[in-house]
Design a protein around this motif. Sequence first.
Motif, PDB file in Angstrom:
ATOM      1  N   GLU A   9      -2.744  -3.124   7.311  1.00 59.05           N
ATOM      2  CA  GLU A   9      -2.890  -4.143   8.473  1.00 59.05           C
ATOM      3  C   GLU A   9      -4.103  -5.114   8.035  1.00 59.05           C
ATOM      4  N   ARG A  10      -5.283  -4.743   7.567  1.00 58.72           N
ATOM      5  CA  ARG A  10      -6.028  -5.517   7.219  1.00 58.72           C
ATOM      6  C   ARG A  10      -5.641  -6.544   5.906  1.00 58.72           C
ATOM      7  N   ARG A  11      -4.920  -5.962   4.859  1.00 62.89           N
ATOM      8  CA  ARG A  11      -4.466  -6.823   3.899  1.00 62.89           C
ATOM      9  C   ARG A  11      -3.381  -7.750   4.124  1.00 62.89           C
ATOM     10  N   GLY A  12      -2.552  -7.387   5.367  1.00 65.99           N
ATOM     11  CA  GLY A  12      -1.266  -7.821   5.845  1.00 65.99           C
ATOM     12  C   GLY A  12      -0.263  -7.459   4.878  1.00 65.99           C
ATOM     13  N   GLU A  13      -0.095  -6.185   4.436  1.00 61.35           N
ATOM     14  CA  GLU A  13       0.739  -5.719   3.212  1.00 61.35           C
ATOM     15  C   GLU A  13       1.744  -4.795   3.919  1.00 61.35           C
ATOM     16  N   LYS A  14       2.808  -4.492   3.115  1.00 60.61           N
ATOM     17  CA  LYS A  14       3.872  -3.469   3.687  1.00 60.61           C
ATOM     18  C   LYS A  14       3.227  -2.098   3.109  1.00 60.61           C
ATOM     19  N   LEU A  15       3.722  -1.011   4.005  1.00 65.19           N
ATOM     20  CA  LEU A  15       3.010   0.236   3.739  1.00 65.19           C
ATOM     21  C   LEU A  15       4.352   1.284   3.326  1.00 65.19           C
ATOM     22  N   VAL A  16       4.316   1.867   2.171  1.00 65.93           N
ATOM     23  CA  VAL A  16       5.053   2.749   1.834  1.00 65.93           C
ATOM     24  C   VAL A  16       4.535   4.225   1.831  1.00 65.93           C
TER      25      VAL A  16
ATOM     26  N   VAL B 191       1.026  -1.139  -0.061  1.00 64.44           N
ATOM     27  CA  VAL B 191       0.002   0.050   0.023  1.00 64.44           C
ATOM     28  C   VAL B 191       1.008   1.223   0.182  1.00 64.44           C
ATOM     29  N   VAL B 192       0.590   2.326  -1.012  1.00 66.51           N
ATOM     30  CA  VAL B 192       1.516   3.342  -0.953  1.00 66.51           C
ATOM     31  C   VAL B 192       0.471   4.628  -0.343  1.00 66.51           C
ATOM     32  N   VAL B 193       0.990   5.423   0.365  1.00 62.37           N
ATOM     33  CA  VAL B 193       0.315   6.583   0.623  1.00 62.37           C
ATOM     34  C   VAL B 193       0.901   7.772   0.511  1.00 62.37           C
ATOM     35  N   GLY B 194       0.516   8.911  -0.179  1.00 60.61           N
ATOM     36  CA  GLY B 194       0.926  10.347  -0.159  1.00 60.61           C
ATOM     37  C   GLY B 194       0.594  10.753   0.970  1.00 60.61           C
ATOM     38  N   TYR B 195       1.661  11.398   1.786  1.00 57.56           N
ATOM     39  CA  TYR B 195       1.666  12.193   2.958  1.00 57.56           C
ATOM     40  C   TYR B 195       1.957  13.553   3.079  1.00 57.56           C
TER      41      TYR B 195
ATOM     42  N   ILE C 145      -2.556   2.868   6.741  1.00 53.49           N
ATOM     43  CA  ILE C 145      -2.524   1.870   7.943  1.00 53.49           C
ATOM     44  C   ILE C 145      -3.427   0.923   8.057  1.00 53.49           C
ATOM     45  N   ALA C 146      -4.906   1.285   8.266  1.00 52.25           N
ATOM     46  CA  ALA C 146      -5.784   0.268   8.611  1.00 52.25           C
ATOM     47  C   ALA C 146      -5.704  -0.634   7.128  1.00 52.25           C
ATOM     48  N   GLU C 147      -5.589  -0.114   5.992  1.00 47.56           N
ATOM     49  CA  GLU C 147      -5.534  -1.132   4.862  1.00 47.56           C
ATOM     50  C   GLU C 147      -4.496  -1.989   4.889  1.00 47.56           C
TER      51      GLU C 147
ATOM     52  N   THR D  38       6.495   1.505  13.239  1.00 48.10           N
ATOM     53  CA  THR D  38       7.337   0.515  14.116  1.00 48.10           C
ATOM     54  C   THR D  38       6.665  -0.016  15.275  1.00 48.10           C
ATOM     55  N   ALA D  39       6.012   0.784  16.078  1.00 46.50           N
ATOM     56  CA  ALA D  39       5.368   0.393  17.389  1.00 46.50           C
ATOM     57  C   ALA D  39       4.176  -0.557  16.896  1.00 46.50           C
ATOM     58  N   ARG D  40       3.577  -0.044  15.886  1.00 42.21           N
ATOM     59  CA  ARG D  40       2.536  -1.019  15.525  1.00 42.21           C
ATOM     60  C   ARG D  40       2.754  -2.458  14.847  1.00 42.21           C
TER      61      ARG D  40
END
Length: 129
Positions: A25-32, A3-7, A21-23, A61-63
């Motif tokens: 975690e739900r999908r079990g995927e890496k977040l960029v 999952v990629v997010v523009g921040y 983050i929710a997506e 990291t804490a999550r």
Amino acid sequence: MTVVVGYVPNPQGLAAVEAAIAEAERRGEKLVVVNSGVLGDYSGPSFADPKDLDALDAQLTARGLDHDVRQMTRGLAPADEILSVAAEVGADLIVIGVRKRSPLGKLVTGSTAQQVLLDAMCPVLAVKA
């Protein structure tokens, strides 16, 4: 699977990160997480302070979330940075924050969200604050 997010450090950017983050975690995927200046402007409000990025990294990291936080400095438009990273990592989803803009405002200044929505090669989740 990524999952990629523009921040950007504003309410829309924070809403996008929370949804991403929710997506992830739900999908079990890496977040960029992708942050950039606007066409090489690294002093503007969209370019996150290193303290903000460190705090975001610590939160992820804490999550226990597999993640990567990238602050892009290639001088590209934010939409191009997001789309480039999404293509590089083979994103399954892009998450972006959106704000209400008048039709004239969109015409005059363009829209990062609009470009991502039109040009993305994967699904895009647009989130309001």
